[in-house]
Design an enzyme around this catalytic site. Structure first.
Site, short mmCIF file in Angstrom:
data_model
loop_
_atom_site.label_atom_id
_atom_site.label_comp_id
_atom_site.label_asym_id
_atom_site.label_seq_id
_atom_site.Cartn_x
_atom_site.Cartn_y
_atom_site.Cartn_z
N ASP B 375 4.18 32.38 27.84
CA ASP B 375 4.31 32.71 29.25
C ASP B 375 4.24 34.23 29.34
O ASP B 375 4.50 34.94 28.37
CB ASP B 375 5.68 32.20 29.72
CG ASP B 375 5.85 32.40 31.20
OD1 ASP B 375 4.85 32.31 31.92
OD2 ASP B 375 6.99 32.64 31.64
N ASP B 716 10.21 30.56 30.28
CA ASP B 716 11.57 30.70 30.77
C ASP B 716 11.87 29.88 32.01
O ASP B 716 13.01 29.62 32.31
CB ASP B 716 11.90 32.18 31.02
CG ASP B 716 10.88 32.84 31.93
OD1 ASP B 716 9.95 32.14 32.36
OD2 ASP B 716 11.02 34.04 32.20
N ASP B 720 7.98 25.75 32.98
CA ASP B 720 7.55 25.72 31.59
C ASP B 720 8.13 24.54 30.83
O ASP B 720 7.69 24.23 29.73
CB ASP B 720 7.99 27.00 30.87
CG ASP B 720 7.38 28.23 31.49
OD1 ASP B 720 6.18 28.17 31.81
OD2 ASP B 720 8.09 29.23 31.68
#
Lengths: 298, 1022
Positions: B375, B716, B720
């Site tokens: 990410d 986070d 996700d």
């Protein structure tokens, strides 16, 4: 992707005709690996033999390096039957029930035949250790052995009574002290070790009445040679290589009036002043215990 | 969209593909359904249509009857908790999973053998019974150990529960009602205000300055405006949908509930995450493979000796007991514990380096990882807007974006800068929270939105005293930012007591600011805005925008005193002052800058053969800029668009194979077929996915896994979590991460730093190597443990090594040295090699077995046998006498067994010798294991290269020796374990063999190093 050609049937995993692989290896690959392992194991075997050879070089021919496990020699009886506990159990009236004991004793005693002994062995001075020490580099070899005549066993020799008393309900048993090289069971002063047999007392709590009862059941015993001694002249033992014809001294015990149809636990013990028998944990250390039962229809 | 962002980014490889993806199997149909995009259509409908669809009224809301009816139909507005696995099931999984199965089978076989013996013999030997009990105990103890290690983990849905709002304000039958959020139903008219949690997925019907924080859903930390208009086809991006369990930051809004509970977007993600099959960890697969090999060897040996013993004339029953005995002897009792402890040690070591491992087996997974899907926000970047560039005086200046302010500074002497800084400080509603004077400026908390905070911090850093500046320049009027104006304006008094003019300051979207300016300040002098300067502005704006930065324009004007005397009443609603013909000052651009350690870490991953893919919810341009900044798109690598731009040809004419890098927009990803996806992942080494939805993240992970990669995902947000769960190893962020993501993950980076992943990879690879060594060491002693029993059967010698002594080795002396190998340092730079190929590079392979069993083990066995023969011979039983003696030897009634010298032995006397032999064999194994542990330290290097710096290993050597001596010499051991004191010389029997092992393996490794790729490597390098 790898997955697609990685899919092989189990047949192909044994023999793959495309690559000529047998269980995942080609012939040359198998050859190499087998060759390697053969060479490797030959080398290992050689290495092992080398170390074994070195070991054997350090050993003496006539006497093992350590005897510390044989400080207290075992006592053993014949005929030997029963597993794991020794026992003699037969029916007086049925010959076949005790015939095996007789045969066993016959066989055991055959090397002790007087003629055989006279031929092979030496007549020793009795009641004295028979030392045959090497004088320096000159080896006293082969060492002589003392005669032990079967006839010494008297009624239990099987010479007079071929059934060793089994048919009469007066069975003979023979006890012998295990051979240990260099052992002097009579001590320095030379008091001959002797055997005594008594009913086995199990446990501490059992009171005397039962003991006497068992004594009664066992009845009297007779020892051959008299007093049940192992003569000192048979000691020390020099090992089977040096003393090829060694005759192990025997003591025969004849049970004269056994109570029939009862179990009697008999313990025969050697009193040997030359052996430090403190804390003997071994069940057969200087003693032998067996169950005796003579059955009778009467 | 405002602030110079472009949304018109498209990728060339996109082809319209209408192929309907085949649903794999009916079983997975539900999950497949969930993986699809959110099927919301309400945002495209008019409000009337929405009302119609949900049988509601825009003013009155639902009737109570309808609401009750819908509540019964749809159930309460809450997420269904996933079926929780009871604790005992988890415990049983530890107890019966993986390696334990092997030991359980061993234990059961032991009990079986004992039962057979008990049924057929009068006095059965207790060995099998004890062995069975010990095996069970080992499994239970290690099972408990792992259970407690993992007890803290996996409560995935619990925080979802906490996210459900408690109360909601609904309008039913025209009345406002405060009801429990669980009772909200589809069609309800709901009102939310700043600070509320959205009670369900809402179609906004009216809003007043409403902003929502969608970060938990999309990963975008910037609060989003909500309004009734549909602004985007994608329901996640359109402004007229507010999502369940996101936060309303400010303003108020009214909306119609369009879905509740599990049917909400958040609900779907939660269900998706909890419904995903995680699959086995790579190490679990390796252990399974290892069990197959061990079982294969054990069964092969067992069956061959079963047949052999039948041929040799043993009874069926005896043969069966032998069979079981051999199979059990092959079980490495201590290995389960060793592996568990090794993994725990590494987990501890990683925790010290800020990688908290939740699942022990995941320790190794990172080491096997071949693809990392990371990410962006918060992982690769600092997750705070920072001023990166400024444009004034017709020049771009670079600001310092590093976390520790170690970067270069720019020229602050220009008067333009002073003016620009003043505007940035004054036209700014952000302020530092109180009582933070002691903290460094960058660490201070700021009240206000991200861009303004960035400006505030920038000015505070470079000029200082923003608070004082604001006090001196009192604000008299303000027009806050709104999306129509796209600017923010305020009017201030000037610092100069004598100057009674008012200062008007303005900031906003650069093109809007430029439109309102007629002059521009260059070197402190106002100049008329000519075409040349306009072009310079355009170029700067484009350049900064191309860097993925958010650009703001600044301008000011001093209002003439005659028109606006002191005390003039500025009216902001009905603007009574000029907002045009201002003086343009410059641009400031902001970005969430990459963390300092990330480029280095990405580089390390690269050199370690790990592909780093960026998957972000952010805009492609920003994503690409950051990707370039951190090296995910490395210097010199171009995307298809770059090539097209460079060659000045249309994107469609570029051969996609020429571009190693690519940036893919979520909306294009949606149209890709599985094959196209595979193609994409295979042919591009540097990939950035932008604007991805949670479902797409999952699809990307699955795509990588389909290609055989072991995938790590870092993230986070809630968005996700499905990908984290699906990944072979999910890595969540400890500080910024949502609870949901932490629970879906296997590992948590306590410092949120991508660089910690590199540590994890390193540790994971190291433990994989070291586990190999550990297993090689442990397995080796299996051969000297089995062979005595085999020879006992075949050549009828007294048993050279008993069960108790075997257990003393496996669970006693071997343990510490085996564990100490986990502390071994790497032989070469493990971060320079490719990740292991799970199809080929196994934890335990034939070569390891060949070395351990066929070579070193055999030497060890000979060492043990040698000690055995020495003791037997020195006590009077020469090898020639021993062969075939077994039946007499083990006969209790035979108390005058003759040895080679003619001496006679009672049962107990010779058993003491036998047990002394067991002890000596045991000690010999310890002695040869000394050499083995030193040999196992390295797989390729010489010990002389590696050194003996492993203190634990040295301790292990002393420990095993001391333990062996203790077991042999401690009084009472003869009764307790039937081990007897050895004469000192017997300790040295195995020394030649120990030495042989060392020399043999050093030579092997020498050849290995001299002839890389040669036969020796192919056959013996494990």
């Amino acid at each position: 992707m790898a997955k697609d050609d990685g899919k092989v049937t189990w047949k192909e995993s044994i023999w793959n005709p495309r690559t000529g692989e047998f269980i995942g290896r080609t012939a040359s690959s198998w050859g190499l690996i087998i060759l390697f392992y053969v060479a490797f194991y030959i080398f290992l075997a050689a290495f092992f033999c080398l170390t074994m050879y070195a070991l054997l070089m350090t050993l003496e021919d006539n006497r093992p390096k350590h005897q510390d496990r044989l400080v207290v020699p075992g006592l053993m009886m014949r005929p030997r039957s029963g597993n794991p506990f020794l026992e003699i159990d037969y029916m007086m009236e049925e010959t076949e029930s005790w015939d095996m004991y007789v045969q066993a004793l016959d066989e055991f005693l055959s090397p002790y035949n007087d003629s055989e002994q006279a031929k092979k062995n030496y007549e020793c001075v009795s009641d004295k250790y028979f030392f045959q020490s090497d004088s320096g580099s000159v080896k006293n070899y082969p060492k002589r052995s003392c005669q032990f005549h079967r006839s010494i066993l008297g009624e239990c020799s099987g010479l007079t009574d071929r059934t060793y008393g089994y048919g009469d309900g007066q069975p003979c048993i023979i006890v012998k002290l295990n051979r240990v090289i260099g052992m002097l069971p009579g001590g320095k002063d030379g008091e001959p070790p002797f055997v005594t047999c008594a009913p086995k007392i199990y446990g501490v709590s059992e009171d005397d009445t039962e003991t006497t009862e068992d004594t009664d059941k066992m009845g009297q015993v007779m020892y051959f040679p008299p007093n049940g001694t192992f003569n000192l002249m048979y000691y020390p033992y020099y090992g089977k290589k040096e003393q090829v014809n060694y005759s192990q001294p025997l003591v025969a015990i004849k049970f004269l009036n056994l109570t029939t149809n009862t179990d009697i636990n008999v313990e025969c013990k050697v009193t040997a002043p030359g052996i430090n028998a403190v804390n003997v944990k071994d069940k057969f250390g200087l003693k032998v215990v067996f169950r005796l039962r003579v059955n009778s229809r009467n | 969209m405002g602030y110079g962002r472009s949304d018109s980014y498209r990728v060339a490889t996109t082809q319209e593909n209408k192929d309907v993806k085949e649903k794999p199997k009916a079983k997975g149909a539900d999950l497949e359904e969930l993986k699809k995009e959110v099927p919301l259509t309400e945002h495209k409908m008019s409000i009337e249509e929405v009302c119609q669809k949900h049988n509601t009224d825009i003013v009155q809301g639902l009737t109570n009857a309808k609401a009750a009816e819908f509540l019964i139909r749809d159930g309460p507005n809450a997420l269904t908790p996933p079926p929780t696995t009871p604790e005992w099931v988890k415990f049983c999984r530890q107890l019966f999973g993986g390696f334990s199965v092997l030991l359980w089978i061993g234990a059961i076989l032991c009990f079986l053998a004992y039962a057979i013996q008990a049924a057929t013999e009068d006095e059965p030997a207790g060995d099998n019974l004890y062995l069975g009990i010990v095996l069970s105990a080992v499994v239970i103890i290690t099972g408990c150990f792992s259970y407690f290690q993992e007890a803290k983990s996996s409560k995935i849905m619990e925080s979802f529960k906490n996210m459900v709002p408690q109360q909601a304000l609904v309008i039913r039958e025209g009345e406002k009602l405060q009801i429990n959020a669980e009772e909200v139903v589809a069609g309800d008219l709901v009102e939310v205000k700043g600070g509320d949690r959205i009670p369900a997925d809402l179609r906004v019907v009216s809003a007043h300055g409403c902003k929502v924080d969608n970060s938990s859903l999309t990963g975008e930390s910037e609060p989003q405006n909500r309004s009734p208009e549909c602004t985007n086809d994608n329901p996640l991006e359109t402004r007229n949908i507010a999502f369940f369990s996101t936060n309303c930051v400010e303003g108020t809004a009214r909306g119609i509930v369009i879905s509740t509970g599990d049917r909400t977007t958040m609900g779907r993600i939660a269900t998706l995450a909890s419904g995903l099959d995680t699959g086995k960890t790579p190490i679990a697969k390796e252990i399974e493979h290892f069990i197959h090999i061990i079982t294969g060897v054990a069964v092969f040996l067992g069956i061959s000796f079963f047949i052999l013993s039948i041929v040799l004339g043993y009874s069926w029953l005896e043969a069966v007991i032998f069979l079981i005995g051999i199979i059990v002897a092959n079980v490495p009792e201590g290995l389960l514990a060793t592996v568990t402890v090794c993994l725990t040690l590494t987990a501890k070591r990683m925790a010290k380096k800020n990688c908290l491992v939740k699942n022990l087996e995941a320790v190794e997974t990172l080491g096997s990882t071949s693809t990392i899907c990371s990410d962006k926000t918060g992982t690769l970047t600092q997750n705070r807007m920072t001023v990166a560039h400024m444009w004034f005086d017709n020049q771009i200046h670079e600001a310092d974006t590093t976390e520790d302010q170690s970067g270069a500074s720019f020229d602050k002497s220009s008067e333009t800068w002073v003016a620009l800084a003043r505007v940035a400080a004054l036209c700014n509603r952000a302020s530092f929270k109180a009582n933070q004077e002691s903290l460094p400026i960058l660490k201070r908390d700021v009240a206000g939105d991200a861009s303004e905070s960035a400006l505030l911090k920038c000015i505070e850093l470079s000029c200082g005293g923003v608070k004082a500046m604001r006090e001196k320049n009192k604000k008299v009027a303000e027009i806050p930012f709104n999306s129509t104006n796209k600017y923010q304006l305020s009017v201030h008094e000037t610092e100069d007591e004598n100057d009674n003019r008012y200062l008007l300051v303005m900031k906003g979207a650069p093109e809007r600011i430029l439109d309102r300016s007629t002059t521009i300040m260059v070197q402190g002098k106002e100049q008329p805005m000519d075409e040349e300067l306009k072009e310079a502005f355009q170029n700067a704006y484009l350049e900064l925008g191309g860097l993925g930065e958010r650009v703001l324009g600044f301008c000011h004007a001093l209002l003439p005193e005659d028109q606006f005397p002191k005390g003039f009443a500025f009216d902001c609603d009905d603007v009574n002052f000029p907002t045009e013909n201002l003086c343009f000052l410059g641009l400031m651009s902001m970005i969430d800058p990459p963390r300092a350690a990330v480029p280095d870490a990405v580089g390390k991953c690269r050199s370690a053969g790990i592909k780093v893919i960026m998957v972000t919810g952010d805009h492609p341009i920003t994503a690409k800029a950051i990707a370039k900044g951190v090296g995910i798109i490395s210097e010199g690598n171009e995307t298809v668009e770059d090539i097209a731009a460079r060659l000045n040809i249309p994107v469609s004419q570029v051969n996609p194979r020429d571009a190693k890098a690519c940036v893919i927009h979520g909306s294009d990803l949606k149209d890709l077929s599985q094959d196209q996806m595979d193609d994409l992942l295979k042919n591009h080494t540097e990939i950035v996915f932008a604007r991805t939805s949670p479902q797409q993240k999952l699809i990307i992970v699955e795509g990588c896994q389909r290609l055989g990669a072991i995938v790590a995902v870092t993230g986070d947000g809630v968005n996700d979590s499905p990908a984290l769960k699906k990944a072979d190893i999910g890595v969540a962020m400890g500080i910024s991460g949502s609870d949901v993501s932490k629970q879906a993950a296997d590992m948590i980076l306590l410092d949120d730093n991508f660089a910690s992943i590199v540590t994890g990879v390193e540790e994971g690879r190291l433990i994989f190597d070291n586990l190999k060594k550990s297993i090689a060491y442990t397995l080796t002693s299996n051969i000297p443990e089995i062979t005595p029993f085999l020879f006992f059967i075949i050549v009828n010698i007294p048993l050279p090594l008993g069960t108790i002594t075997i257990l003393c080795i496996d669970l006693g002396t071997d343990m510490v040295p085996a564990i100490s190998l986990a502390y071994e340092i790497a032989e070469s730079d493990i971060m320079k090699r490719q990740p292991r190929n799970p199809a080929r590079d196994k934890l335990v392979n034939e070569r390891l077995i060949s070395i351990a069993y066929g070579q070193i083990g055999m030497i060890q066995a000979l060492g043990g046998f040698f000690a055995y023969f020495v003791i037997m011979a020195e006590n009077g039983f020469l090898p020639s006498r021993l062969v075939g003696i077994r039946l007499y030897w083990d006969d209790r009634s035979n108390n005058d067994l003759e040895d080679s010298y003619g001496q006679q032995w009672t049962y107990e006397q010779r058993k003491i010798v036998e047990f002394t032999c067991h002890t000596a064999f045991f000690v010999s194994i310890v002695v040869v294991q000394w050499a083995d542990v030193i040999v196992c330290k390295t797989r390729r290097n010489s010990v002389f290269q590696q050194g003996m710096r492993n203190k634990i290993l040295i301790f292990g050597l002393f420990e095993e020796t001391a333990l062996a001596a203790f077991l042999s010499y401690c009084p009472g051991m003869d009764v307790a374990l039937r081990m007897y004191p050895l004469k000192p010389s017997w300790w040295f029997c195995a020394f030649p063999y120990s030495f042989l092992i060392f020399v043999y393996d050093e030579i092997r490794k020498l050849i290995l190093r001299r002839h890389p790729g040669g036969w020796v490597e192919k056959e013996t390098y494990y």
